[in-house]
Design a protein around this motif. Structure first.
Motif, PDB file in Angstrom:
ATOM      1  N   GLU A  21       0.816  -1.218   0.000  1.00 29.87           N
ATOM      2  CA  GLU A  21       0.000   0.000   0.000  1.00 29.87           C
ATOM      3  C   GLU A  21       0.853   1.274   0.000  1.00 29.87           C
ATOM      4  N   THR A  22       2.025   1.194   0.624  1.00 29.71           N
ATOM      5  CA  THR A  22       2.840   2.403   0.820  1.00 29.71           C
ATOM      6  C   THR A  22       3.518   2.846  -0.471  1.00 29.71           C
ATOM      7  N   HIS A  23       3.416   4.147  -0.767  1.00 22.49           N
ATOM      8  CA  HIS A  23       4.075   4.707  -1.946  1.00 22.49           C
ATOM      9  C   HIS A  23       5.455   5.244  -1.559  1.00 22.49           C
ATOM     10  N   GLN A  24       6.307   5.413  -2.536  1.00 22.64           N
ATOM     11  CA  GLN A  24       7.640   6.016  -2.343  1.00 22.64           C
ATOM     12  C   GLN A  24       8.407   5.314  -1.220  1.00 22.64           C
ATOM     13  N   LYS A  25       8.345   3.976  -1.234  1.00 20.52           N
ATOM     14  CA  LYS A  25       8.972   3.227  -0.142  1.00 20.52           C
ATOM     15  C   LYS A  25      10.475   3.485  -0.038  1.00 20.52           C
ATOM     16  N   GLN A  26      11.151   3.551  -1.229  1.00 17.04           N
ATOM     17  CA  GLN A  26      12.602   3.729  -1.185  1.00 17.04           C
ATOM     18  C   GLN A  26      12.979   5.060  -0.544  1.00 17.04           C
ATOM     19  N   PHE A  27      12.211   6.099  -0.901  1.00 12.37           N
ATOM     20  CA  PHE A  27      12.455   7.420  -0.315  1.00 12.37           C
ATOM     21  C   PHE A  27      12.307   7.342   1.205  1.00 12.37           C
ATOM     22  N   LEU A  28      11.234   6.692   1.653  1.00  8.30           N
ATOM     23  CA  LEU A  28      10.966   6.613   3.095  1.00  8.30           C
ATOM     24  C   LEU A  28      12.015   5.762   3.813  1.00  8.30           C
ATOM     25  N   LYS A  29      12.451   4.684   3.144  1.00  4.50           N
ATOM     26  CA  LYS A  29      13.461   3.811   3.766  1.00  4.50           C
ATOM     27  C   LYS A  29      14.791   4.540   3.904  1.00  4.50           C
ATOM     28  N   ASN A  30      15.070   5.433   2.948  1.00 12.00           N
ATOM     29  CA  ASN A  30      16.361   6.138   2.981  1.00 12.00           C
ATOM     30  C   ASN A  30      16.389   7.325   3.934  1.00 12.00           C
ATOM     31  N   LEU A  31      15.241   7.686   4.494  1.00 16.44           N
ATOM     32  CA  LEU A  31      15.220   8.830   5.414  1.00 16.44           C
ATOM     33  C   LEU A  31      16.033   8.510   6.664  1.00 16.44           C
ATOM     34  N   ASN A  32      16.580   9.557   7.238  1.00 17.70           N
ATOM     35  CA  ASN A  32      17.366   9.392   8.459  1.00 17.70           C
ATOM     36  C   ASN A  32      16.412   9.440   9.660  1.00 17.70           C
ATOM     37  N   TRP A  33      15.732   8.326   9.938  1.00 12.30           N
ATOM     38  CA  TRP A  33      14.706   8.286  10.995  1.00 12.30           C
ATOM     39  C   TRP A  33      15.340   8.535  12.359  1.00 12.30           C
ATOM     40  N   GLU A  34      14.660   9.290  13.175  1.00 13.69           N
ATOM     41  CA  GLU A  34      15.238   9.660  14.480  1.00 13.69           C
ATOM     42  C   GLU A  34      14.111   9.907  15.481  1.00 13.69           C
ATOM     43  N   ILE A  35      14.295   9.418  16.696  1.00 10.02           N
ATOM     44  CA  ILE A  35      13.274   9.623  17.741  1.00 10.02           C
ATOM     45  C   ILE A  35      13.777  10.625  18.767  1.00 10.02           C
ATOM     46  N   ASN A  36      12.960  11.602  19.085  1.00 12.07           N
ATOM     47  CA  ASN A  36      13.300  12.579  20.124  1.00 12.07           C
ATOM     48  C   ASN A  36      12.163  12.631  21.135  1.00 12.07           C
ATOM     49  N   ILE A  37      12.466  12.232  22.382  1.00 13.90           N
ATOM     50  CA  ILE A  37      11.443  12.316  23.428  1.00 13.90           C
ATOM     51  C   ILE A  37      11.702  13.592  24.211  1.00 13.90           C
ATOM     52  N   ILE A  38      10.746  14.500  24.178  1.00 18.52           N
ATOM     53  CA  ILE A  38      10.904  15.770  24.891  1.00 18.52           C
ATOM     54  C   ILE A  38      10.392  15.577  26.314  1.00 18.52           C
ATOM     55  N   ASN A  39      11.320  15.646  27.254  1.00 18.61           N
ATOM     56  CA  ASN A  39      11.007  15.325  28.639  1.00 18.61           C
ATOM     57  C   ASN A  39      10.512  16.576  29.386  1.00 18.61           C
ATOM     58  N   ASN A  40       9.212  16.845  29.242  1.00 19.95           N
ATOM     59  CA  ASN A  40       8.635  18.005  29.915  1.00 19.95           C
ATOM     60  C   ASN A  40       7.136  17.755  30.093  1.00 19.95           C
ATOM     61  N   ASP A  41       6.763  17.321  31.302  1.00 17.97           N
ATOM     62  CA  ASP A  41       5.371  16.934  31.556  1.00 17.97           C
ATOM     63  C   ASP A  41       4.422  18.125  31.595  1.00 17.97           C
ATOM     64  N   SER A  42       4.971  19.333  31.656  1.00 10.59           N
ATOM     65  CA  SER A  42       4.073  20.496  31.708  1.00 10.59           C
ATOM     66  C   SER A  42       3.610  20.898  30.298  1.00 10.59           C
ATOM     67  N   LEU A  43       4.224  20.291  29.260  1.00  8.14           N
ATOM     68  CA  LEU A  43       3.782  20.606  27.896  1.00  8.14           C
ATOM     69  C   LEU A  43       2.519  19.805  27.580  1.00  8.14           C
ATOM     70  N   PRO A  44       1.643  20.318  26.701  1.00  7.78           N
ATOM     71  CA  PRO A  44       0.429  19.559  26.348  1.00  7.78           C
ATOM     72  C   PRO A  44       0.805  18.231  25.690  1.00  7.78           C
ATOM     73  N   PRO A  45      -0.018  17.177  25.879  1.00  9.22           N
ATOM     74  CA  PRO A  45       0.300  15.889  25.256  1.00  9.22           C
ATOM     75  C   PRO A  45       0.351  16.029  23.737  1.00  9.22           C
TER      76      PRO A  45
END
Ligand SMILES: [Zn+2]
Length: 315
Positions: A113-137
């Motif tokens: 179903e997914t289009h442009q799979k190669q483009f998406l696979k080549n992205l530099n995926w990165e997770i950033n968890i912002i540790n601040n409970d006072s920010l809105p969910p």
């Protein structure tokens, strides 16, 4: 002022004016106009793309690379603002989020179903968890593959299935190119706003009209589509689709708790359908979602071709 000129000249001007109006008429019926009009229609039709899973046809002319560049720019701004609050990769929450996200990426980037799979696979995926409970969910994924999730929403997720609900929803915005779709419509909205302003001479009314009739419904449609695609992906990735309902019920409670003044700050809800509507939609998809999960051969999930690829191995 032309009245002061000689009769001959006035006659010439009158003739000229007539010519002008004929020209204007001709302009509407000229070959050039036909070519430009035909070109625009051709451009529109050529750039109609189907969304994955839902097969909704929409106009997108903004290419992936441009979306990625805008993502890079936004990423710098967010890092400037929140960079110091990002949890280190050694934190157990990081492995929890990256494990869930990795499964969702594996399943969706291997899907037909997914289009442009190669483009998406080549992205530099990165997770950033912002540790601040006072920010809105909140949580979002930029078009360059940078994922941001606020610690305040992790509390509402409670478990991997709740986390998968949030992450698959955000991933679906990316898979369906919703940000490029929104960017593609901007010049049309601006042209409409200019035309309306020329006709009415009032700008606030036009903004209200365009926002109410075009922008917000389009945004809510994309939200609903992200819920739809997200639930299918999480079911394929062997998460429990029923848990999505429980997550949204908890979110509904949090929404009520934060209430009034805080609600205005809840960006995640601003252009979203009512939470009760989301829950009703997900409940109506449940038989199909359960079937998808049953067909996903979950006990042999690790046999997925690329399952062992870790999108976040640069840690
Ligand atoms: Zn969304």
């Amino acid at each position: 002022m032309f009245r002061h000129f000689t009769r001959t000249y006035a006659t010439y001007k009158r003739f000229n004016n007539t010519t002008k109006s004929v020209n204007y008429y001709n302009l509407l019926h000229s070959r050039k106009t036909l070519y430009v009009g035909g070109g625009l229609i051709g451009f529109y039709i050529y750039n109609l793309h189907e969304a994955p899973y839902t097969h909704r046809r929409r106009f997108i002319w903004v290419p992936f690379w441009l979306g990625e560049k805008i993502g890079d720019y936004t990423y710098k701004q967010i890092m400037y603002q929140y960079g110091s609050q990002i949890l280190p990769h050694s934190n157990p929450l990081y492995s929890k989020v990256s494990n869930v996200m990795n499964k969702l990426l594996q399943v969706s980037l291997n899907s037909e179903e997914t289009h442009q799979k190669q483009f998406l696979k080549n992205l530099n995926w990165e997770i950033n968890i912002i540790n601040n409970d006072s920010l809105p969910p909140n949580a979002f994924i930029l078009p360059n593959g940078k994922i941001f999730i606020f610690s305040s929403i992790l509390r509402i997720c409670q478990n991997d299935d709740g986390l998968a609900t949030v992450l698959s929803h955000e991933l679906s915005h990316q898979l369906a190119q919703h940000s490029n779709e929104q960017l593609s419509s901007q010049p049309i909205y601006m042209a409409l706003s200019t035309i309306l302003y020329t006709l009415t001479g009032v700008s606030w009314f036009n903004d209200l009209l365009i926002n109410g009739v075009l922008t917000m419904p389009a945004s809510r449609e994309m939200e609903s589509e992200a819920d739809h695609i997200g639930c299918e992906i999480l079911a394929r990735a062997c998460f429990d689709p029923k848990q999505s309902i429980y997550f949204w019920q908890r979110m509904n409670q949090a929404e009520k708790r934060l209430g009034g003044e805080a609600n205005a700050r809840l960006e995640w809800f601003s252009s979203h359908p009512a939470t009760s509507r989301r829950i009703a939609d997900i409940e109506s998809w449940m038989p199909k979602l359960e079937q998808i999960k049953a067909d996903s051969n979950c006990h042999s999930f690790y046999q997925f071709d690329e399952f062992h690829r870790n999108f976040f191995k640069r840690t």
